[in-house]
Design a protein around this motif. Structure first.
Motif, PDB file in Angstrom:
ATOM      1  N   GLU A  23     -11.287  -4.902   0.015  1.00 24.32           N
ATOM      2  CA  GLU A  23     -11.001  -5.525  -1.279  1.00 24.32           C
ATOM      3  C   GLU A  23     -12.178  -5.377  -2.242  1.00 24.32           C
ATOM      4  OE1 GLU A  23      -9.962  -9.523  -0.429  1.00 24.32           O
ATOM      5  OE2 GLU A  23      -8.024  -9.014   0.504  1.00 24.32           O
ATOM      6  N   SER A  24     -13.412  -5.416  -1.726  1.00 27.29           N
ATOM      7  CA  SER A  24     -14.588  -5.264  -2.583  1.00 27.29           C
ATOM      8  C   SER A  24     -14.677  -3.863  -3.189  1.00 27.29           C
ATOM      9  CB  SER A  24     -15.865  -5.559  -1.791  1.00 27.29           C
ATOM     10  OG  SER A  24     -16.079  -4.586  -0.788  1.00 27.29           O
ATOM     11  N   ARG A  25     -13.892  -2.949  -2.644  1.00 28.14           N
ATOM     12  CA  ARG A  25     -13.858  -1.575  -3.153  1.00 28.14           C
ATOM     13  C   ARG A  25     -12.512  -1.235  -3.795  1.00 28.14           C
ATOM     14  NH1 ARG A  25     -17.352  -2.661   0.234  1.00 28.14           N
ATOM     15  NH2 ARG A  25     -19.347  -1.546   0.396  1.00 28.14           N
ATOM     16  N   GLY A  26     -11.739  -2.285  -4.099  1.00 32.31           N
ATOM     17  CA  GLY A  26     -10.463  -2.090  -4.780  1.00 32.31           C
ATOM     18  C   GLY A  26      -9.363  -1.547  -3.905  1.00 32.31           C
ATOM     19  N   ILE A  27      -9.529  -1.687  -2.580  1.00 31.13           N
ATOM     20  CA  ILE A  27      -8.516  -1.172  -1.644  1.00 31.13           C
ATOM     21  C   ILE A  27      -7.700  -2.344  -1.132  1.00 31.13           C
ATOM     22  CG2 ILE A  27      -8.116   0.105   0.492  1.00 31.13           C
ATOM     23  CD1 ILE A  27     -10.853   1.424   0.084  1.00 31.13           C
ATOM     24  N   LEU A  28      -6.485  -2.460  -1.634  1.00 34.68           N
ATOM     25  CA  LEU A  28      -5.602  -3.563  -1.244  1.00 34.68           C
ATOM     26  C   LEU A  28      -4.407  -3.086  -0.425  1.00 34.68           C
ATOM     27  CD1 LEU A  28      -5.529  -5.512  -4.635  1.00 34.68           C
ATOM     28  CD2 LEU A  28      -7.050  -5.871  -2.690  1.00 34.68           C
ATOM     29  N   SER A  29      -4.164  -1.785  -0.406  1.00 36.89           N
ATOM     30  CA  SER A  29      -2.992  -1.242   0.279  1.00 36.89           C
ATOM     31  C   SER A  29      -3.346   0.093   0.924  1.00 36.89           C
ATOM     32  CB  SER A  29      -1.845  -1.038  -0.714  1.00 36.89           C
ATOM     33  OG  SER A  29      -2.180  -0.017  -1.644  1.00 36.89           O
ATOM     34  N   VAL A  30      -2.437   0.577   1.764  1.00 33.62           N
ATOM     35  CA  VAL A  30      -2.630   1.893   2.366  1.00 33.62           C
ATOM     36  C   VAL A  30      -2.649   2.960   1.281  1.00 33.62           C
ATOM     37  CG1 VAL A  30      -1.688   3.569   4.001  1.00 33.62           C
ATOM     38  CG2 VAL A  30      -1.509   1.129   4.492  1.00 33.62           C
ATOM     39  N   GLU A  31      -1.855   2.751   0.224  1.00 37.18           N
ATOM     40  CA  GLU A  31      -1.838   3.703  -0.881  1.00 37.18           C
ATOM     41  C   GLU A  31      -3.214   3.785  -1.549  1.00 37.18           C
ATOM     42  OE1 GLU A  31       0.482   1.463  -0.343  1.00 37.18           O
ATOM     43  OE2 GLU A  31       2.353   2.590  -0.099  1.00 37.18           O
ATOM     44  N   ASP A  32      -3.869   2.612  -1.727  1.00 35.79           N
ATOM     45  CA  ASP A  32      -5.226   2.601  -2.288  1.00 35.79           C
ATOM     46  C   ASP A  32      -6.191   3.360  -1.382  1.00 35.79           C
ATOM     47  OD1 ASP A  32      -4.277   0.997  -4.338  1.00 35.79           O
ATOM     48  OD2 ASP A  32      -4.944  -0.873  -3.397  1.00 35.79           O
ATOM     49  N   PHE A  33      -6.052   3.160  -0.084  1.00 34.62           N
ATOM     50  CA  PHE A  33      -6.926   3.829   0.886  1.00 34.62           C
ATOM     51  C   PHE A  33      -6.801   5.351   0.783  1.00 34.62           C
ATOM     52  CE2 PHE A  33      -7.292   5.691   5.186  1.00 34.62           C
ATOM     53  CZ  PHE A  33      -8.620   5.399   5.460  1.00 34.62           C
ATOM     54  N   LEU A  34      -5.567   5.823   0.547  1.00 34.14           N
ATOM     55  CA  LEU A  34      -5.324   7.260   0.509  1.00 34.14           C
ATOM     56  C   LEU A  34      -6.081   7.961  -0.619  1.00 34.14           C
ATOM     57  CD1 LEU A  34      -1.478   7.392   1.239  1.00 34.14           C
ATOM     58  CD2 LEU A  34      -3.306   8.246   2.711  1.00 34.14           C
ATOM     59  N   VAL A  35      -6.359   7.251  -1.694  1.00 32.45           N
ATOM     60  CA  VAL A  35      -6.995   7.901  -2.842  1.00 32.45           C
ATOM     61  C   VAL A  35      -8.510   7.722  -2.835  1.00 32.45           C
ATOM     62  CG1 VAL A  35      -4.921   7.648  -4.248  1.00 32.45           C
ATOM     63  CG2 VAL A  35      -6.696   5.895  -4.362  1.00 32.45           C
ATOM     64  N   HIS A  36      -9.067   7.133  -1.775  1.00 32.01           N
ATOM     65  CA  HIS A  36     -10.515   6.989  -1.661  1.00 32.01           C
ATOM     66  C   HIS A  36     -11.100   8.075  -0.755  1.00 32.01           C
ATOM     67  CE1 HIS A  36     -10.210   3.116  -3.674  1.00 32.01           C
ATOM     68  NE2 HIS A  36     -11.526   3.013  -3.641  1.00 32.01           N
ATOM     69  N   ASP A  37     -12.334   8.414  -0.996  1.00 34.05           N
ATOM     70  CA  ASP A  37     -13.068   9.377  -0.174  1.00 34.05           C
ATOM     71  C   ASP A  37     -13.455   8.680   1.132  1.00 34.05           C
ATOM     72  OD1 ASP A  37     -15.110  10.937   1.038  1.00 34.05           O
ATOM     73  OD2 ASP A  37     -15.535  11.898  -0.889  1.00 34.05           O
ATOM     74  N   VAL A  38     -12.891   9.129   2.259  1.00 35.56           N
ATOM     75  CA  VAL A  38     -13.126   8.484   3.543  1.00 35.56           C
ATOM     76  C   VAL A  38     -14.598   8.573   3.940  1.00 35.56           C
ATOM     77  CG1 VAL A  38     -12.555   8.513   6.005  1.00 35.56           C
ATOM     78  CG2 VAL A  38     -10.759   8.856   4.308  1.00 35.56           C
ATOM     79  N   CYS A  39     -15.218   9.702   3.655  1.00 33.56           N
ATOM     80  CA  CYS A  39     -16.638   9.861   4.001  1.00 33.56           C
ATOM     81  C   CYS A  39     -17.499   8.830   3.270  1.00 33.56           C
ATOM     82  CB  CYS A  39     -17.114  11.281   3.662  1.00 33.56           C
ATOM     83  SG  CYS A  39     -16.356  12.554   4.694  1.00 33.56           S
ATOM     84  N   MET A  40     -17.169   8.581   2.001  1.00 36.27           N
ATOM     85  CA  MET A  40     -17.903   7.577   1.232  1.00 36.27           C
ATOM     86  C   MET A  40     -17.681   6.174   1.805  1.00 36.27           C
ATOM     87  SD  MET A  40     -19.669   9.019  -1.157  1.00 36.27           S
ATOM     88  CE  MET A  40     -19.943   7.710  -2.347  1.00 36.27           C
TER      89      MET A  40
END
Length: 315
Positions: A23-40
């Motif tokens: 949540e501190s990185r704006g990830i509230l759903s699996v869809e949000d997770f998909l658009v983030h850089d996993v390595c970061m």
């Protein structure tokens, strides 16, 4: 897929601390997770004392996404499923059904594209009435507050051709079989689709023959634009869910889409190239000069030639 908080009961590594990290990185759903850089994300997790636990949660999410991919299936199995379980649902318009060799097929996502007043919504009312009267349940997702029970009543009365007392009973049955949801953004649409999938998976005897979304473009277009990765990920999630519902539960899915100006001012379906690959069938509508006469042309179909067309009428 859906909100991360819904995964806590099934996955121990997705706990309160992991949700707080996301949540501190704006990830509230699996869809949000998909658009983030996993390595970061992994690099960020390593800065915390519970980094191993956080990285386990990240790997768990990757596994969940991976399980969304369908396993390989032999062609013979697919053919048998198509012939035994994927039926055509009549629209109630004879010329329309003849063009599509029986009507709208279960297992397919069929897109109706065309300019305003080209008959898309009227066809949705027509097919919803016909299926609800004769075959079973219809889930009608209305994004523009345009669902008209009065219009459904007119169509049911015309199709039935019965005396007034009989029409009343038929109309009540048809209206009971139409489950209407008013949704006004992409998140509400995803919630309805996830809930529908959950009901179909868990409730024995719950059966839906058709899903109609009028219109999908008005829900997706506002989140697109430029290189908006999150918007495109959400659009892909909608497409994936619709295809999953259609195939796994033998449902005919119908969505409407409007036209936008393309190169040289030529009209083309909205939502771009990414969405273009989602519908199995794409039909373009037009309005003829005569009242209540519409034209339909096949733009895309798995086993019919593009360019075939017909006129149909909805009184």
């Amino acid at each position: 897929m859906g909100a991360l908080k819904h995964l806590t009961e099934d996955y121990a590594t997705i706990d309160a601390s992991f949700l707080q990290f996301c949540e501190s990185r704006g990830i509230l759903s699996v869809e949000d997770f998909l658009v983030h850089d996993v390595c970061m994300l992994v690099a960020s997790a390593e800065q915390f004392s519970n980094s191993d636990r956080l990285k386990q949660g990240i790997n768990q999410l990757l596994s969940i996404v991976e399980t969304c991919h369908q396993p390989w299936v032999k062609g013979l199995v697919l053919l048998e499923d198509r012939e035994q379980n994927k039926h055509c649902l009549s629209t109630g318009c004879k010329s329309f059904d003849v063009l599509l060799q029986g009507g709208l097929r279960e297992g397919h996502v069929t897109e109706l594209v065309g300019p305003s007043s080209s008959g898309k919504t009227q066809l949705c009312f027509q097919v919803a009435s016909n299926v609800a009267m004769k075959l079973g349940s219809v889930v009608y997702i209305d994004s523009g507050n345009s669902f008209s029970p009065t219009r459904i009543k007119q169509i049911v009365s015309r199709i039935s051709g019965s005396v007034e007392t009989q029409v009343s009973g038929i109309l009540q049955q048809a209206m009971r079989n139409i489950e209407c949801h008013a949704v006004f953004d992409i998140y509400a649409l995803l919630n309805v689709l996830h809930q529908l999938n959950s009901n179909l998976e868990s409730q024995a005897g719950y059966k839906v023959r058709m899903i109609i979304i009028d219109s999908v473009a008005s829900l997706i277009a506002p989140i697109l634009g430029g290189s908006n990765a999150q918007g495109h990920a959400l659009m892909s999630s909608v497409g994936y869910l619709l295809k999953k519902l259609a195939d796994r539960h033998n449902i005919a899915v119908v969505v409407t889409n409007h036209m936008v100006s393309g190169e040289g001012g030529i009209l083309k379906p909205a939502l771009g190239e990414s969405w273009k690959n989602i519908p199995h069938v794409r039909l373009q509508f037009s309005r003829e000069h005569a009242a209540n006469i519409y034209g339909v042309c096949i733009l895309k179909h798995p086993y019919m030639a593009s360019g075939r067309s017909a006129n149909f009428m909805i009184p």
